[in-house]
Design a protein around this motif. Structure first.
Motif, mmCIF file in Angstrom:
data_model
loop_
_atom_site.group_PDB
_atom_site.id
_atom_site.type_symbol
_atom_site.label_atom_id
_atom_site.label_comp_id
_atom_site.label_asym_id
_atom_site.label_seq_id
_atom_site.Cartn_x
_atom_site.Cartn_y
_atom_site.Cartn_z
ATOM 1 N N ALA A 176 -42.183 -4.964 -42.177
ATOM 2 C CA ALA A 176 -41.000 -5.825 -42.179
ATOM 3 C C ALA A 176 -41.257 -7.067 -41.332
ATOM 4 C CB ALA A 176 -39.787 -5.074 -41.644
ATOM 5 N N SER A 177 -40.754 -8.208 -41.782
ATOM 6 C CA SER A 177 -40.971 -9.459 -41.054
ATOM 7 C C SER A 177 -40.017 -9.613 -39.884
ATOM 8 C CB SER A 177 -40.815 -10.652 -42.001
ATOM 9 O OG SER A 177 -39.494 -10.704 -42.527
ATOM 10 N N HIS B 188 -32.092 -10.314 -52.202
ATOM 11 C CA HIS B 188 -33.307 -9.805 -52.852
ATOM 12 C C HIS B 188 -34.446 -9.591 -51.859
ATOM 13 C CE1 HIS B 188 -34.169 -14.147 -52.729
ATOM 14 N NE2 HIS B 188 -35.440 -13.817 -52.830
ATOM 15 N N ASP B 189 -34.479 -10.369 -50.765
ATOM 16 C CA ASP B 189 -35.549 -10.188 -49.780
ATOM 17 C C ASP B 189 -35.021 -9.610 -48.476
ATOM 18 O OD1 ASP B 189 -34.105 -12.387 -49.033
ATOM 19 O OD2 ASP B 189 -35.839 -13.650 -48.578
ATOM 20 N N PHE C 48 -26.005 1.070 -48.783
ATOM 21 C CA PHE C 48 -27.176 0.745 -47.977
ATOM 22 C C PHE C 48 -28.452 1.195 -48.683
ATOM 23 C CE2 PHE C 48 -24.291 -0.557 -44.939
ATOM 24 C CZ PHE C 48 -24.845 -0.831 -43.699
ATOM 25 N N ASP C 49 -29.549 0.473 -48.412
ATOM 26 C CA ASP C 49 -30.835 0.818 -49.012
ATOM 27 C C ASP C 49 -31.488 2.011 -48.314
ATOM 28 O OD1 ASP C 49 -31.109 -1.521 -50.905
ATOM 29 O OD2 ASP C 49 -30.928 -2.602 -48.993
ATOM 30 N N TYR C 50 -31.302 2.087 -47.009
ATOM 31 C CA TYR C 50 -31.948 3.133 -46.213
ATOM 32 C C TYR C 50 -30.985 3.638 -45.150
ATOM 33 C CZ TYR C 50 -36.185 1.229 -48.301
ATOM 34 O OH TYR C 50 -37.130 0.801 -49.204
ATOM 35 N N THR D 142 -42.642 -4.751 -46.795
ATOM 36 C CA THR D 142 -43.581 -5.786 -46.352
ATOM 37 C C THR D 142 -43.014 -7.179 -46.633
ATOM 38 O OG1 THR D 142 -45.473 -4.354 -46.750
ATOM 39 C CG2 THR D 142 -45.904 -6.711 -46.618
ATOM 40 N N GLY D 143 -42.949 -7.995 -45.582
ATOM 41 C CA GLY D 143 -42.456 -9.359 -45.704
ATOM 42 C C GLY D 143 -40.951 -9.497 -45.803
ATOM 43 N N LYS D 144 -40.237 -8.390 -45.746
ATOM 44 C CA LYS D 144 -38.774 -8.443 -45.891
ATOM 45 C C LYS D 144 -38.074 -8.353 -44.537
ATOM 46 C CE LYS D 144 -38.587 -6.506 -50.551
ATOM 47 N NZ LYS D 144 -37.929 -5.503 -51.438
ATOM 48 N N THR D 145 -36.834 -8.814 -44.530
ATOM 49 C CA THR D 145 -35.960 -8.638 -43.378
ATOM 50 C C THR D 145 -35.188 -7.344 -43.548
ATOM 51 O OG1 THR D 145 -35.704 -11.010 -42.976
ATOM 52 C CG2 THR D 145 -33.955 -9.569 -42.142
#
Length: 255
Positions: free
Chosen positions: A45-46, A63-64, A79-81, A94-97
Motif C-alpha cells: 500500500a502507498s 478505484h485506487d 468495506f473491502d477489508y 500495491t500502489g493503493k491507498t
C-alpha cells in the motif's frame, strides 16, 4: 534539552483528554489496528489514511482506494477489508491507498496527532523498527500511547509498550516514567508474547467472532521493518506512509 540530560521514556496506558505530546509518540493498538496498518504497508500500500469514523472512511472509496475497518470485530458493510493483519498482508493493495477506521486505534492516533511532532504506529510486529526510529527522531521524549479497549487498560497494549520500551532502552539513556515501569514489569511477567495477548479482552472479543487466528499473528515480535509515520492530513483523516530512510548522498546529486 541539554545534551547531558536523558530523554524521557513515557507510557500512557490509555488515551485521556488533555494529554499532550511535545515530541515523538508511538501509538499502540496491537490487536489489531497498528499491526494491520504495518501489514498493509508490507503488502505494498502507498499510504494508510486513518479515518475519524466509518462514514468518513466510506466517503473515500474509489478505484485506487480501498477501505478497511471493523465494527464489533467484523468487516463493516460496504468495506473491502476488515481489520485482520493476516488478510492485510495478502491483500492486492500495491500502489493503493488504504483507508482504515477502527474504534480504539483511531482515537489514540488522532489524540497523538493533535500535539506531537512525530506520530508512529507501533506493534509487536514492527517493534524493533518502530523503537529504533522513535529513538532516532526524539530530542526530548519518546511517548508510547496505548489504545486500550473500550476505555479500559489493555493487557495486550501494555505488554507491547513494555517490549517497545525495552528495545528503546537499549539505544540510549532515558528517564523512565511510572507508566513505563508498569509496562516493563508487564513485559517481564510474560516471556511468551502470545500469553498476555491471548488473555486480553481484545483477544477474547476476537474469539467470540471466530477471528482468534489473528492473535498469534499480532504476537510476532519484530517480524516487519514497515513503520507507518504520520505525514499530514486530508480532511479529518491522518495520512501515514511507510518510513523510508534517506540514502547517503541523496540530498545532493553533485560530488
Amino acid at each position: 534539552m541539554n545534551a547531558s540530560t536523558p530523554k524521557r521514556l513515557r507510557v500512557d496506558l490509555l488515551p485521556q483528554p488533555g494529554l499532550a505530546y511535545p515530541d515523538v509518540v508511538l501509538v499502540v493498538d496491537v490487536i489489531r489496528a497498528t499491526t494491520t496498518a504495518a501489514a498493509f504497508l508490507e503488502a505494498g500500500a502507498s499510504a494508510i489514511y486513518v479515518s475519524a469514523g466509518l462514514e468518513q472512511a466510506r466517503a473515500f472509496k474509489d478505484h485506487d482506494v480501498v477501505i478497511a475497518g471493523e465494527e464489533g470485530g467484523l468487516t463493516p458493510a460496504g468495506f473491502d477489508y476488515g481489520n485482520s493483519p493476516r488478510e492485510a498482508l495478502e491483500a492486492p493493495v500495491t500502489g493503493k491507498t488504504v483507508v482504515m477506521a477502527t474504534t480504539n486505534g483511531t482515537r489514540a492516533a488522532h489524540l497523538a496527532a493533535a500535539t506531537a511532532k512525530h506520530v508512529l504506529l507501533a506493534s509487536l510486529y514492527n517493534a524493533h523498527a518502530a523503537a529504533r526510529l522513535a529513538n532516532d527522531l526524539a530530542t526530548e521524549e519518546v511517548a508510547i500511547l496505548c489504545a486500550g479497549a473500550g476505555g479500559r487498560v489493555g493487557l495486550d497494549d501494555t505488554y507491547t509498550a513494555g517490549v517497545l520500551a525495552e528495545f528503546i532502552q537499549l539505544m540510549g539513556s532515558y528517564d523512565l516514567q511510572d507508566g513505563t515501569l508498569i509496562a516493563l514489569a508487564t513485559r517481564r511477567t510474560y516471556p511468551d508474547p502470545l500469553e498476555p495477548l491471548s488473555l486480553s479482552l481484545a483477544a477474547k472479543s476476537l474469539q467470540r467472532v471466530g477471528l482468534e487466528a489473528d492473535v498469534p499473528f499480532c504476537a510476532r515480535i519484530a517480524a516487519s521493518p514497515a513503520v507507518p509515520v504520520l505525514e499530514g492530513r486530508v480532511g479529518e483523516a491522518l495520512i501515514f506512509r511507510r518510513y523510508q530512510p534517506q540514502r547517503a548522498g541523496a540530498a545532493s546529486s553533485e560530488g
